[in-house]
Design a protein around this motif. Structure first.
Motif, PDB file in Angstrom:
ATOM      1  N   ARG A 136     -22.632   0.507  39.178  1.00 34.82           N
ATOM      2  CA  ARG A 136     -22.664  -0.650  38.260  1.00 34.82           C
ATOM      3  C   ARG A 136     -21.512  -0.572  37.258  1.00 34.82           C
ATOM      4  NH1 ARG A 136     -26.404  -1.316  34.951  1.00 34.82           N
ATOM      5  NH2 ARG A 136     -26.229  -3.553  34.881  1.00 34.82           N
ATOM      6  N   GLU A 137     -21.219   0.641  36.765  1.00 33.98           N
ATOM      7  CA  GLU A 137     -20.086   0.807  35.848  1.00 33.98           C
ATOM      8  C   GLU A 137     -18.771   0.485  36.554  1.00 33.98           C
ATOM      9  OE1 GLU A 137     -20.414   4.801  34.383  1.00 33.98           O
ATOM     10  OE2 GLU A 137     -22.139   4.321  33.117  1.00 33.98           O
ATOM     11  N   TYR A 138     -18.652   0.946  37.785  1.00 39.07           N
ATOM     12  CA  TYR A 138     -17.457   0.654  38.581  1.00 39.07           C
ATOM     13  C   TYR A 138     -17.287  -0.861  38.737  1.00 39.07           C
ATOM     14  CZ  TYR A 138     -14.310   0.555  42.623  1.00 39.07           C
ATOM     15  OH  TYR A 138     -13.263   0.301  43.470  1.00 39.07           O
ATOM     16  N   ALA A 139     -18.373  -1.545  39.092  1.00 38.12           N
ATOM     17  CA  ALA A 139     -18.326  -2.994  39.296  1.00 38.12           C
ATOM     18  C   ALA A 139     -17.975  -3.726  38.000  1.00 38.12           C
ATOM     19  CB  ALA A 139     -19.665  -3.492  39.835  1.00 38.12           C
ATOM     20  N   ALA A 140     -18.497  -3.258  36.889  1.00 36.51           N
ATOM     21  CA  ALA A 140     -18.204  -3.907  35.604  1.00 36.51           C
ATOM     22  C   ALA A 140     -16.740  -3.707  35.207  1.00 36.51           C
ATOM     23  CB  ALA A 140     -19.124  -3.354  34.513  1.00 36.51           C
ATOM     24  N   GLN A 141     -16.203  -2.524  35.445  1.00 38.90           N
ATOM     25  CA  GLN A 141     -14.808  -2.248  35.086  1.00 38.90           C
ATOM     26  C   GLN A 141     -13.828  -3.026  35.950  1.00 38.90           C
ATOM     27  OE1 GLN A 141     -14.424   1.969  35.496  1.00 38.90           O
ATOM     28  NE2 GLN A 141     -15.410   2.403  33.542  1.00 38.90           N
ATOM     29  N   ARG A 142     -14.155  -3.210  37.210  1.00 42.69           N
ATOM     30  CA  ARG A 142     -13.213  -3.839  38.144  1.00 42.69           C
ATOM     31  C   ARG A 142     -13.552  -5.293  38.469  1.00 42.69           C
ATOM     32  NH1 ARG A 142     -13.379   1.396  38.622  1.00 42.69           N
ATOM     33  NH2 ARG A 142     -11.502   2.572  39.081  1.00 42.69           N
ATOM     34  N   ASN A 143     -14.543  -5.805  37.784  1.00 41.13           N
ATOM     35  CA  ASN A 143     -14.920  -7.214  37.915  1.00 41.13           C
ATOM     36  C   ASN A 143     -15.230  -7.588  39.370  1.00 41.13           C
ATOM     37  OD1 ASN A 143     -15.563  -9.643  36.835  1.00 41.13           O
ATOM     38  ND2 ASN A 143     -13.483 -10.418  36.786  1.00 41.13           N
ATOM     39  N   CYS A 144     -16.118  -6.824  39.972  1.00 41.19           N
ATOM     40  CA  CYS A 144     -16.530  -7.088  41.349  1.00 41.19           C
ATOM     41  C   CYS A 144     -18.047  -6.986  41.419  1.00 41.19           C
ATOM     42  CB  CYS A 144     -15.858  -6.114  42.319  1.00 41.19           C
ATOM     43  SG  CYS A 144     -16.229  -4.369  42.012  1.00 41.19           S
ATOM     44  N   TYR A 145     -18.603  -7.238  42.582  1.00 42.09           N
ATOM     45  CA  TYR A 145     -20.058  -7.173  42.698  1.00 42.09           C
ATOM     46  C   TYR A 145     -20.490  -6.218  43.795  1.00 42.09           C
ATOM     47  CZ  TYR A 145     -19.610 -10.486  46.603  1.00 42.09           C
ATOM     48  OH  TYR A 145     -19.268 -11.094  47.769  1.00 42.09           O
ATOM     49  N   LEU A 146     -21.722  -5.723  43.638  1.00 35.72           N
ATOM     50  CA  LEU A 146     -22.321  -4.802  44.589  1.00 35.72           C
ATOM     51  C   LEU A 146     -23.255  -5.575  45.510  1.00 35.72           C
ATOM     52  CD1 LEU A 146     -23.315  -2.048  42.024  1.00 35.72           C
ATOM     53  CD2 LEU A 146     -21.319  -2.040  43.512  1.00 35.72           C
ATOM     54  N   ARG A 147     -23.533  -4.997  46.667  1.00 37.90           N
ATOM     55  CA  ARG A 147     -24.442  -5.625  47.635  1.00 37.90           C
ATOM     56  C   ARG A 147     -25.538  -4.633  47.999  1.00 37.90           C
ATOM     57  NH1 ARG A 147     -21.312  -7.073  52.524  1.00 37.90           N
ATOM     58  NH2 ARG A 147     -22.980  -8.504  52.934  1.00 37.90           N
ATOM     59  N   MET A 148     -26.766  -5.145  48.095  1.00 32.84           N
ATOM     60  CA  MET A 148     -27.905  -4.303  48.420  1.00 32.84           C
ATOM     61  C   MET A 148     -28.838  -5.061  49.358  1.00 32.84           C
ATOM     62  SD  MET A 148     -30.376  -2.257  45.771  1.00 32.84           S
ATOM     63  CE  MET A 148     -29.007  -1.343  45.115  1.00 32.84           C
ATOM     64  N   LYS A 149     -29.528  -4.317  50.212  1.00 27.09           N
ATOM     65  CA  LYS A 149     -30.426  -4.916  51.192  1.00 27.09           C
ATOM     66  C   LYS A 149     -31.873  -4.649  50.770  1.00 27.09           C
ATOM     67  CE  LYS A 149     -30.222  -3.143  55.350  1.00 27.09           C
ATOM     68  NZ  LYS A 149     -30.034  -2.823  56.762  1.00 27.09           N
ATOM     69  N   ILE A 150     -32.732  -5.648  50.984  1.00 26.15           N
ATOM     70  CA  ILE A 150     -34.166  -5.502  50.734  1.00 26.15           C
ATOM     71  C   ILE A 150     -34.897  -5.665  52.062  1.00 26.15           C
ATOM     72  CG2 ILE A 150     -36.180  -6.422  49.537  1.00 26.15           C
ATOM     73  CD1 ILE A 150     -34.316  -7.568  47.423  1.00 26.15           C
ATOM     74  N   ILE A 151     -35.752  -4.699  52.358  1.00 23.49           N
ATOM     75  CA  ILE A 151     -36.598  -4.782  53.553  1.00 23.49           C
ATOM     76  C   ILE A 151     -38.039  -4.859  53.077  1.00 23.49           C
ATOM     77  CG2 ILE A 151     -37.335  -3.624  55.663  1.00 23.49           C
ATOM     78  CD1 ILE A 151     -34.586  -2.220  55.681  1.00 23.49           C
ATOM     79  N   ASN A 152     -38.730  -5.891  53.475  1.00 21.58           N
ATOM     80  CA  ASN A 152     -40.103  -6.117  53.047  1.00 21.58           C
ATOM     81  C   ASN A 152     -41.036  -5.881  54.233  1.00 21.58           C
ATOM     82  OD1 ASN A 152     -42.412  -6.894  51.754  1.00 21.58           O
ATOM     83  ND2 ASN A 152     -41.837  -9.035  51.514  1.00 21.58           N
ATOM     84  N   HIS A 153     -41.869  -4.805  54.140  1.00 23.59           N
ATOM     85  CA  HIS A 153     -42.822  -4.492  55.206  1.00 23.59           C
ATOM     86  C   HIS A 153     -44.210  -5.066  54.916  1.00 23.59           C
ATOM     87  CE1 HIS A 153     -40.111  -1.987  57.467  1.00 23.59           C
ATOM     88  NE2 HIS A 153     -39.887  -1.199  56.434  1.00 23.59           N
ATOM     89  N   THR A 154     -44.293  -5.919  53.915  1.00 21.35           N
ATOM     90  CA  THR A 154     -45.590  -6.501  53.562  1.00 21.35           C
ATOM     91  C   THR A 154     -45.615  -7.969  53.949  1.00 21.35           C
ATOM     92  OG1 THR A 154     -44.952  -7.249  51.351  1.00 21.35           O
ATOM     93  CG2 THR A 154     -45.691  -4.965  51.571  1.00 21.35           C
ATOM     94  N   GLU A 155     -46.775  -8.539  53.803  1.00 22.08           N
ATOM     95  CA  GLU A 155     -46.938  -9.972  54.053  1.00 22.08           C
ATOM     96  C   GLU A 155     -46.654 -10.787  52.790  1.00 22.08           C
ATOM     97  OE1 GLU A 155     -47.747 -11.337  57.069  1.00 22.08           O
ATOM     98  OE2 GLU A 155     -47.604  -9.322  57.902  1.00 22.08           O
ATOM     99  N   ARG A 156     -46.448 -10.112  51.683  1.00 24.43           N
ATOM    100  CA  ARG A 156     -46.269 -10.797  50.392  1.00 24.43           C
ATOM    101  C   ARG A 156     -44.782 -11.049  50.123  1.00 24.43           C
ATOM    102  NH1 ARG A 156     -49.149  -7.592  45.912  1.00 24.43           N
ATOM    103  NH2 ARG A 156     -48.253  -9.294  44.708  1.00 24.43           N
ATOM    104  N   TYR A 157     -44.409 -12.286  50.265  1.00 23.59           N
ATOM    105  CA  TYR A 157     -43.021 -12.685  49.997  1.00 23.59           C
ATOM    106  C   TYR A 157     -42.718 -12.639  48.500  1.00 23.59           C
ATOM    107  CZ  TYR A 157     -38.694 -15.351  50.122  1.00 23.59           C
ATOM    108  OH  TYR A 157     -37.388 -15.749  49.973  1.00 23.59           O
ATOM    109  N   SER A 158     -43.749 -12.746  47.681  1.00 21.89           N
ATOM    110  CA  SER A 158     -43.557 -12.730  46.226  1.00 21.89           C
ATOM    111  C   SER A 158     -42.983 -11.394  45.761  1.00 21.89           C
ATOM    112  CB  SER A 158     -44.865 -13.029  45.500  1.00 21.89           C
ATOM    113  OG  SER A 158     -45.834 -12.044  45.816  1.00 21.89           O
ATOM    114  N   LEU A 159     -43.360 -10.289  46.418  1.00 23.87           N
ATOM    115  CA  LEU A 159     -42.776  -8.993  46.066  1.00 23.87           C
ATOM    116  C   LEU A 159     -41.270  -8.991  46.327  1.00 23.87           C
ATOM    117  CD1 LEU A 159     -45.441  -6.509  47.495  1.00 23.87           C
ATOM    118  CD2 LEU A 159     -44.938  -6.958  45.094  1.00 23.87           C
ATOM    119  N   TYR A 160     -40.897  -9.523  47.478  1.00 23.91           N
ATOM    120  CA  TYR A 160     -39.472  -9.634  47.822  1.00 23.91           C
ATOM    121  C   TYR A 160     -38.745 -10.460  46.761  1.00 23.91           C
ATOM    122  CZ  TYR A 160     -35.253 -10.922  50.403  1.00 23.91           C
ATOM    123  OH  TYR A 160     -33.946 -11.121  50.767  1.00 23.91           O
TER     124      TYR A 160
END
Length: 177
Positions: A136-160
């Protein structure tokens, strides 16, 4: 006979002069041909340099377009040590969430029954701030963004959705696969 001798001498001189002109013209044509070959090689070299410059300009134009409005993923930066996806959040159940960092071990967040949606967001945010602090510090200093993946093994989309909102609040883009 004297006119014949002077005329023969004149013809002889003119023949010598013609041969000299012939050899000079031959030498000039050889020099011009060699120069033409050199110019053709130079032209080929300039064309190849032109092609590489066109590719470089296209690449720079693409980078400028990405940087417009400060939109550029950190992994595309030439000096980046960050991978395309910095981590994965795996929602195992309504009370267990795993955070996988690209270079460190996993962190498991276990929620109690008392944790509300607000408590979930706070705890997820705290884990992300701690586990991905350097990125996050790297991204803030260089004005870029990070990417992350979410895997939802539940039936509840609200958690996602809750976890995705926390990521968006931190300036991390959710990768959909």
């Amino acid at each position: 006979m004297s006119t014949y001798k002077s005329s023969a001498a004149l013809h002889y001189s003119m023949a010598e002069f013609a041969w000299i002109l012939f050899f000079l013209a031959s030498a000039a044509s050889i020099i011009l041909y060699a120069e033409e070959l050199r110019l053709q090689d130079l032209n080929r070299e300039l064309l190849s340099q032109n092609e590489s410059l066109i590719e470089e300009v296209d690449d720079l134009s693409f980078r400028l377009a990405e940087k417009e409005n400060a939109v550029m993923p950190c992994w595309k930066r030439p000096d980046s040590l960050i991978p395309e996806i910095v981590g994965t959040i795996i929602i195992e159940g309504s009370r267990m969430i795993r955070f996988s960092h690209y270079s460190r071990e996993e962190t498991v967040l276990t929620l109690s029954r008392e944790d509300s949606t607000f408590g979930l967001s706070i705890k997820v945010r705290a884990v992300l701030l701690k586990q991905f602090q350097w990125e996050r510090e790297y991204a803030a200093q260089r004005n870029c963004y990070l990417r992350m993946k979410i895997i939802n093994h539940t039936e509840r989309y609200s958690l996602y959705q809750e976890v995705a909102e926390v990521l968006n609040g931190l300036g991390i883009v959710v990768v959909q696969e």
